[in-house]
Write a protein that holds these residues in place. Structure first.
Motif, mmCIF file in Angstrom:
data_model
loop_
_atom_site.group_PDB
_atom_site.id
_atom_site.type_symbol
_atom_site.label_atom_id
_atom_site.label_comp_id
_atom_site.label_asym_id
_atom_site.label_seq_id
_atom_site.Cartn_x
_atom_site.Cartn_y
_atom_site.Cartn_z
ATOM 1 N N LEU A 66 0.819 -1.212 0.000
ATOM 2 C CA LEU A 66 0.000 0.000 0.000
ATOM 3 C C LEU A 66 0.854 1.264 0.000
ATOM 4 N N LEU A 67 2.028 1.191 0.628
ATOM 5 C CA LEU A 67 2.920 2.350 0.658
ATOM 6 C C LEU A 67 3.852 2.396 -0.556
ATOM 7 N N GLU A 68 3.732 1.384 -1.428
ATOM 8 C CA GLU A 68 4.503 1.325 -2.683
ATOM 9 C C GLU A 68 6.009 1.396 -2.405
ATOM 10 N N LEU A 69 6.456 0.599 -1.432
ATOM 11 C CA LEU A 69 7.848 0.658 -0.996
ATOM 12 C C LEU A 69 8.729 -0.454 -1.568
ATOM 13 N N LYS A 70 8.162 -1.360 -2.335
ATOM 14 C CA LYS A 70 8.966 -2.442 -2.887
ATOM 15 C C LYS A 70 10.070 -1.881 -3.776
ATOM 16 N N ASN A 71 11.314 -2.267 -3.458
ATOM 17 C CA ASN A 71 12.496 -1.843 -4.220
ATOM 18 C C ASN A 71 12.712 -0.335 -4.211
#
Length: 262
Positions: free
Chosen positions: A153-158
């Motif tokens: 949800l926080l779009e923190l992947k990579n």
């Protein structure tokens, strides 16, 4: 990581993180407040922010968020809290500030809502669910789902803005033992803990017989295969532990010096 955004390549450089802690509702500023706060932190010399205690307070979906979670079953995220936090992180990133993401800090699992096992005899769930959330399969599964959903949800992947993740704040089995929290386990939690204890014995020693010989607990009930509470350890020790060993030692000494031993 350098401009290529790949770890372990030639353009990587070392960085020293000088961080500050934000707790609870301070993690969810509005858009104007987020930019003002990020710029102020940068001017003060900080390049990292620890996003802490975001699971401490539950908010209704329609209310101004005090935390990430609503009163619904764990983990149900507050839509506005996610929006505010995602915007805050993007603004921090623009200012060159990394984040430390705390996961389980204060959330106290609710048996009736979260479908976790209750404690027996009307006992209350311990503060922050310590240490149950470290070994109970249901709680571990829910925490893993919390982590997956939150990072998505926080779009923190990579995303390099995410410097580190704290899975569990100030919680360990050693700390639980020191505070006497393991003494209070009962019901399914006690059974689960004993099962894990026995698996650990077999993994470390190969057999219960080898473990009890090393620990000198073979004369105890269950040979030490059950995790004993302090009062049980004292009782077992009096019955067949150090007193029994002392008697054996004394008998050998008396026999060597020729004193008749019954």
């Amino acid at each position: 990581v350098g401009p290529d955004r790949l770890a372990g390549t030639a353009d990587d450089t070392r960085i020293r993180l000088m961080g500050i802690n934000l707790s609870g509702a301070a993690n969810f500023p509005d858009e104007a407040g987020a930019r003002q706060l990020a710029r102020r932190l940068r001017r003060l010399g900080f390049n990292a922010v620890r996003l802490h205690q975001m699971d401490a307070r539950l908010s209704d979906e329609s209310a101004v968020p005090n935390g990430l979670l609503t009163n619904s079953a764990y983990p149900t995220f507050h839509t506005d809290a996610i929006r505010r936090l995602r915007n805050f992180i993007s603004v921090l990133k623009e200012e060159g500030i990394y984040i430390n993401l705390n996961l389980h800090v204060n959330y106290q699992f609710r048996p009736a809502v979260d479908q976790v096992n209750p404690l027996l005899d009307g006992a209350q769930m311990p503060l922050n669910s310590h240490p149950l959330h470290l070994f109970d399969p249901r709680m571990i599964s829910l925490q893993a789902e919390y982590a997956r959903q939150l990072i998505r949800l926080l779009e923190l992947k990579n995303d390099p803005v995410l410097a580190m993740v704290e899975i569990s704040n100030e919680s360990s089995l050693v700390g639980a033992w020191q505070r006497g929290e393991l003494e209070k386990l009962n019901g399914d939690y006690e059974r689960t803990w004993n099962g894990l204890w026995q698996k650990w014995i077999l993994r470390e020693y190969g057999s219960l017989e080898l473990a009890c010989e090393r620990w000198r607990t073979c004369e105890w009930s269950g040979k030490g295969a059950q995790y004993l509470k302090k009062v049980e350890v004292v009782t077992a020790g009096q019955q067949s532990g150090w007193i029994a060993n002392f008697r054996k030692f004394a008998r050998k000494i008396l026999q060597k010096i020729g004193v008749p031993v019954p």
